[in-house]
Motif scaffolding. Structure first.
Motif, PDB file in Angstrom:
ATOM      1  N   ALA A  42     128.580  19.893  42.741  1.00 51.25           N
ATOM      2  CA  ALA A  42     127.413  20.204  43.566  1.00 51.25           C
ATOM      3  C   ALA A  42     126.124  20.027  42.773  1.00 51.25           C
ATOM      4  O   ALA A  42     126.121  19.863  41.543  1.00 51.25           O
ATOM      5  N   ALA A  43     125.042  20.074  43.536  1.00 57.10           N
ATOM      6  CA  ALA A  43     123.702  20.015  42.937  1.00 57.10           C
ATOM      7  C   ALA A  43     122.976  21.308  43.280  1.00 57.10           C
ATOM      8  O   ALA A  43     123.077  21.812  44.405  1.00 57.10           O
ATOM      9  N   THR A  44     122.215  21.837  42.281  1.00 58.49           N
ATOM     10  CA  THR A  44     121.452  23.064  42.503  1.00 58.49           C
ATOM     11  C   THR A  44     120.034  22.670  42.877  1.00 58.49           C
ATOM     12  O   THR A  44     119.386  21.904  42.169  1.00 58.49           O
ATOM     13  N   ILE A  45     119.549  23.242  43.988  1.00 59.99           N
ATOM     14  CA  ILE A  45     118.252  22.864  44.540  1.00 59.99           C
ATOM     15  C   ILE A  45     117.332  24.084  44.524  1.00 59.99           C
ATOM     16  O   ILE A  45     117.707  25.172  44.979  1.00 59.99           O
ATOM     17  N   ASP A  46     116.130  23.867  43.986  1.00 59.17           N
ATOM     18  CA  ASP A  46     115.103  24.930  43.992  1.00 59.17           C
ATOM     19  C   ASP A  46     114.147  24.623  45.129  1.00 59.17           C
ATOM     20  O   ASP A  46     113.505  23.561  45.156  1.00 59.17           O
ATOM     21  N   ILE A  47     114.103  25.552  46.111  1.00 52.51           N
ATOM     22  CA  ILE A  47     113.213  25.323  47.254  1.00 52.51           C
ATOM     23  C   ILE A  47     111.908  26.122  47.093  1.00 52.51           C
ATOM     24  O   ILE A  47     111.128  26.243  48.031  1.00 52.51           O
ATOM     25  N   GLY A  48     111.696  26.676  45.836  1.00 53.47           N
ATOM     26  CA  GLY A  48     110.471  27.407  45.565  1.00 53.47           C
ATOM     27  C   GLY A  48     110.570  28.854  46.037  1.00 53.47           C
ATOM     28  O   GLY A  48     111.545  29.269  46.682  1.00 53.47           O
ATOM     29  N   LEU A  49     109.568  29.603  45.678  1.00 56.31           N
ATOM     30  CA  LEU A  49     109.508  31.000  46.095  1.00 56.31           C
ATOM     31  C   LEU A  49     110.748  31.761  45.672  1.00 56.31           C
ATOM     32  O   LEU A  49     111.321  32.546  46.427  1.00 56.31           O
ATOM     33  N   LYS A  50     111.214  31.492  44.436  1.00 55.52           N
ATOM     34  CA  LYS A  50     112.344  32.195  43.849  1.00 55.52           C
ATOM     35  C   LYS A  50     113.660  31.978  44.599  1.00 55.52           C
ATOM     36  O   LYS A  50     114.583  32.765  44.476  1.00 55.52           O
ATOM     37  N   PRO A  56     127.097  20.648  48.046  1.00 54.82           N
ATOM     38  CA  PRO A  56     128.131  19.701  47.556  1.00 54.82           C
ATOM     39  C   PRO A  56     127.585  18.283  47.480  1.00 54.82           C
ATOM     40  O   PRO A  56     126.788  17.859  48.331  1.00 54.82           O
ATOM     41  N   LEU A  57     128.016  17.558  46.454  1.00 50.21           N
ATOM     42  CA  LEU A  57     127.517  16.197  46.214  1.00 50.21           C
ATOM     43  C   LEU A  57     127.821  15.263  47.394  1.00 50.21           C
ATOM     44  O   LEU A  57     127.082  14.306  47.645  1.00 50.21           O
ATOM     45  N   LYS A  58     128.954  15.517  48.116  1.00 54.39           N
ATOM     46  CA  LYS A  58     129.342  14.604  49.199  1.00 54.39           C
ATOM     47  C   LYS A  58     128.321  14.583  50.335  1.00 54.39           C
ATOM     48  O   LYS A  58     128.291  13.645  51.126  1.00 54.39           O
ATOM     49  N   GLU A  59     127.460  15.631  50.391  1.00 54.29           N
ATOM     50  CA  GLU A  59     126.464  15.646  51.461  1.00 54.29           C
ATOM     51  C   GLU A  59     125.277  14.737  51.156  1.00 54.29           C
ATOM     52  O   GLU A  59     124.439  14.497  52.020  1.00 54.29           O
ATOM     53  N   PHE A  60     125.205  14.242  49.932  1.00 54.27           N
ATOM     54  CA  PHE A  60     124.060  13.405  49.549  1.00 54.27           C
ATOM     55  C   PHE A  60     124.357  11.908  49.701  1.00 54.27           C
ATOM     56  O   PHE A  60     123.470  11.086  49.500  1.00 54.27           O
ATOM     57  N   ASP A  68     123.849   9.319  44.181  1.00 52.44           N
ATOM     58  CA  ASP A  68     123.097   8.985  42.957  1.00 52.44           C
ATOM     59  C   ASP A  68     121.962   9.994  42.833  1.00 52.44           C
ATOM     60  O   ASP A  68     120.891   9.831  43.413  1.00 52.44           O
ATOM     61  N   LEU A  69     122.205  11.088  42.060  1.00 52.45           N
ATOM     62  CA  LEU A  69     121.239  12.182  41.926  1.00 52.45           C
ATOM     63  C   LEU A  69     120.854  12.388  40.462  1.00 52.45           C
ATOM     64  O   LEU A  69     121.682  12.205  39.563  1.00 52.45           O
ATOM     65  N   ASN A  70     119.614  12.788  40.272  1.00 52.47           N
ATOM     66  CA  ASN A  70     119.108  13.108  38.934  1.00 52.47           C
ATOM     67  C   ASN A  70     118.291  14.389  38.996  1.00 52.47           C
ATOM     68  O   ASN A  70     117.663  14.706  40.024  1.00 52.47           O
TER      69      ASN A  70
END
Length: 595
Positions: A42-50, A56-60, A68-70
């Motif tokens: 999976a990838a960890t996403i910061d949407i701001g505001l703490k 999961p990677l398959k959703e990308f 292809d994520l960085n």
């Protein structure tokens, strides 16, 4: 005492909003987040505001592709809800893509534009298609212009679709791949058809095979090669000759520019074997062929490539009747046949199998001429006679009328059963109709021939076998029980009406009667005692005088009786209905005394 400062309800709400921030307002919305970490799953996403969340990677990645994520990349995600006070969020990239896709798809739907998608799954009645995040339904009938068995080569490949129906409220999208193909093919067909013409030979590739033929791709347009136009010879299925992917030469038989339908022929490129059939196979000639098909009514024999003839079941065997052809011949069997008839227009040849064998009916006729006595087993009993088994599996028939001289057919046939061995005489042999007529009663002479005086106008002696109110049943011949049966009607018992009483007679009485009618064929005769009396009276009058000359009838009959021969006197007494007379004169009385 120190006073405690207890916050109010409004204060608690303000403190909670300050702790969580305004992110609670993000629930159900698409926001932009930053990738802060990527691992194998999976990838960890910061949407701001703490607030952070894992997706999961398959959703990308689209179906069939890898993500292809960085770290540091920004992506749009859908916030489902904030989980806890730590700011953990439930995020979805797939739902974000879906929201984006729906907006784009609605515009394409309104503009009737094509959209790109990937077939990624199977469901009942069709398939699922990924349209850049939005899932659509592809019905099975909308996959191709014709039903296809294997859709695997079409899956996980990006290709264009046409949106047929959209309902954002229910989340339903229906798409069609067939509509795209038909539109493309229509443009290609119009261009190709302009370059085609009936009678032209073209090259094509077998695209699909069915029970009734094959579809051939002519370079963007399909033509139908019907099973009857594949070869001059009979084939059970197009797959016997063609395979999908074969490159073949075909001739355009029919071309309809309006419907853009093309009928193709393959056999038309070779010579029609029926054009020289009459010269090659003259009537009466014997040939060797192979059984290709067996039906209830006969068998088809292949004489040459593309030429078949029919051996009807009636032409298969001289003696086997009413049997299935499969019991006489078998598929692929080599047989010798004779050409009986040719119809070039209807492309039919009638063949005979039995004509190449010796005719047992002719052999039997030579060996057993009419009148020969034979012996055989009763094979079958029908309502019209007996079938008796003869040699070479042949049967002869004994008709009801040829069973017994005196008994009726129904009475006589009841005495026989299947399996009985009987003797019979050959009455007739019809080799053309393949029939042998037999007779059992002909083993003995006709008892009628031995009855003295049995002719029309003759006098016969008979025995009373039964007495009833309508007359007498009598038997002619020496054997009372098996003799020739006849009936004397009440009105024929005497010239005198008063003596026409059957009860005057008894069973066993011997009586003389005159034969009035004679039908030997139907075994019927008419007898009359009355007519005998009239005949005797006329004879006596003619011989001994006429009553007109003064002699009475009693005088005349008395003289006739007086001249009776000794042989006649010795015969057993016979009852005869004598006419009622007046008082006899002395001359007649003397005659009676002498008798």
């Amino acid at each position: 005492m120190t006073e405690l400062n207890v916050p109010s309800t409004e204060d608690f709400a303000a403190m909670l909003e300050e702790s969580f921030g305004p992110e609670g307002k993000f629930d159900g919305k698409v926001v932009t987040g930053t990738i802060i970490a990527v691992d194998k799953e999976a990838a960890t996403i910061d949407i701001g505001l703490k607030a952070e969340g894992r997706i999961p990677l398959k959703e990308f990645a689209a179906h069939g592709q890898t993500a292809d994520l960085n770290v540091g990349d920004t992506v749009e995600v859908f916030v489902e809800r904030i989980e806890n006070a730590k700011g953990e969020a439930m995020l979805s990239r797939e739902k974000a893509r879906r929201e984006e896709a729906w907006t784009v798809l609605e515009k394409s739907y309104e503009a009737e534009e094509r959209v790109n998608g990937v077939i990624f799954g199977r469901v009942k009645g069709g398939f699922t298609v990924d349209l850049s995040g939005a899932v659509a339904f592809l019905p099975g009938s909308q996959v191709d212009v014709r039903p296809i068995r294997d859709v695997t080569p079409l899956m996980n490949i990006e290709q264009p679709f046409q949106i047929l129906k959209m309902d954002r409220k229910r989340g339903n999208i229906v798409v069609s791949r067939r509509a795209i193909l038909e539109e493309t093919r229509a443009e290609q067909r119009s261009e190709i058809i302009t370059n085609l013409a009936e009678g032209k030979t073209v090259e094509g590739v077998v695209k699909n095979i069915t029970d009734y033929g094959a579809f051939v791709d002519l370079g963007g347009i399909d033509g139908l090669l019907h099973v009857t136009d594949i070869s001059w010879k009979r084939i059970n299925h197009p797959s016997d000759i063609l395979n999908i992917g074969d490159t073949i030469d075909v001739q355009i038989i029919r071309l309809n520019p309006d419907t853009q339908r093309i009928s193709l022929g393959m056999k038309q490129l070779t010579e029609d074997p029926w054009e020289t059939i009459t010269k090659k196979y003259p009537i009466g000639s014997k040939l060797t062929g192979r059984i290709t098909n067996i039906t209830d009514y006969g068998a088809f024999v292949e004489l040459d490539d593309g030429v078949e003839g029919l051996v009807h079941v009636s032409e298969m065997s001289w003696v086997k009747k009413n049997v299935h052809p499969g019991k006489i011949v078998s598929s692929s069997q080599e047989v010798e046949v004779m050409v009986l008839e040719i119809d070039s227009e209807k492309r039919r040849i009638s063949l005979g199998l039995k004509q190449c064998m010796d005719n047992p009916w002719l052999t039997f006729a030579d060996k057993y001429p009419v009148g020969t006595e034979i012996e055989g087993e009763v094979k079958n009993i029908t309502e019209f006679g007996l079938f008796v088994g003869l040699e070479d599996e042949m049967d002869g028939m004994v008709h009801l009328s040829d069973l017994d001289w005196n008994k009726s057919g129904e009475e006589a046939i009841a005495e026989y059963k299947k399996g009985d061995v009987v003797k019979a005489v050959i009455l007739d042999i019809d080799t053309d109709k393949e029939r042998i007529s037999l007779g059992i009663k002909q083993l003995t002479s006709d008892p009628v021939e031995s009855i003295s005086g049995l002719k029309k106008g003759g006098t016969v002696t008979c025995t009373v076998t039964d007495v009833n109110e309508n007359g007498l049943e009598v038997s002619l011949g020496e054997d009372d029980e098996d003799g020739f049966k006849a009936f004397i009607r009440r009105s024929d018992l005497s010239r005198d009406r008063a003596e026409q009483r059957p009860e005057r007679f008894s069973v066993g009485d011997k009586v003389d009667a005159k034969v009035t009618t004679m039908d030997k064929k139907n075994r019927k005769i008419g007898l009359s005692i009355k007519q005998l009396e009239i005949s005797e009276e006329k004879e006596a009058v003619a011989q001994y005088g006429s009553s007109d000359s003064g002699a009475s009838l009693g005088d005349i009959l008395g003289a006739a009786l007086a001249d009776a021969t000794p042989a006649e006197e010795e015969k057993p007494a016979k009852k005869k209905a004598a006419p009622k007379k007046k008082a006899a004169p002395k001359k007649k009385a003397a005659a009676k005394d002498e008798e």
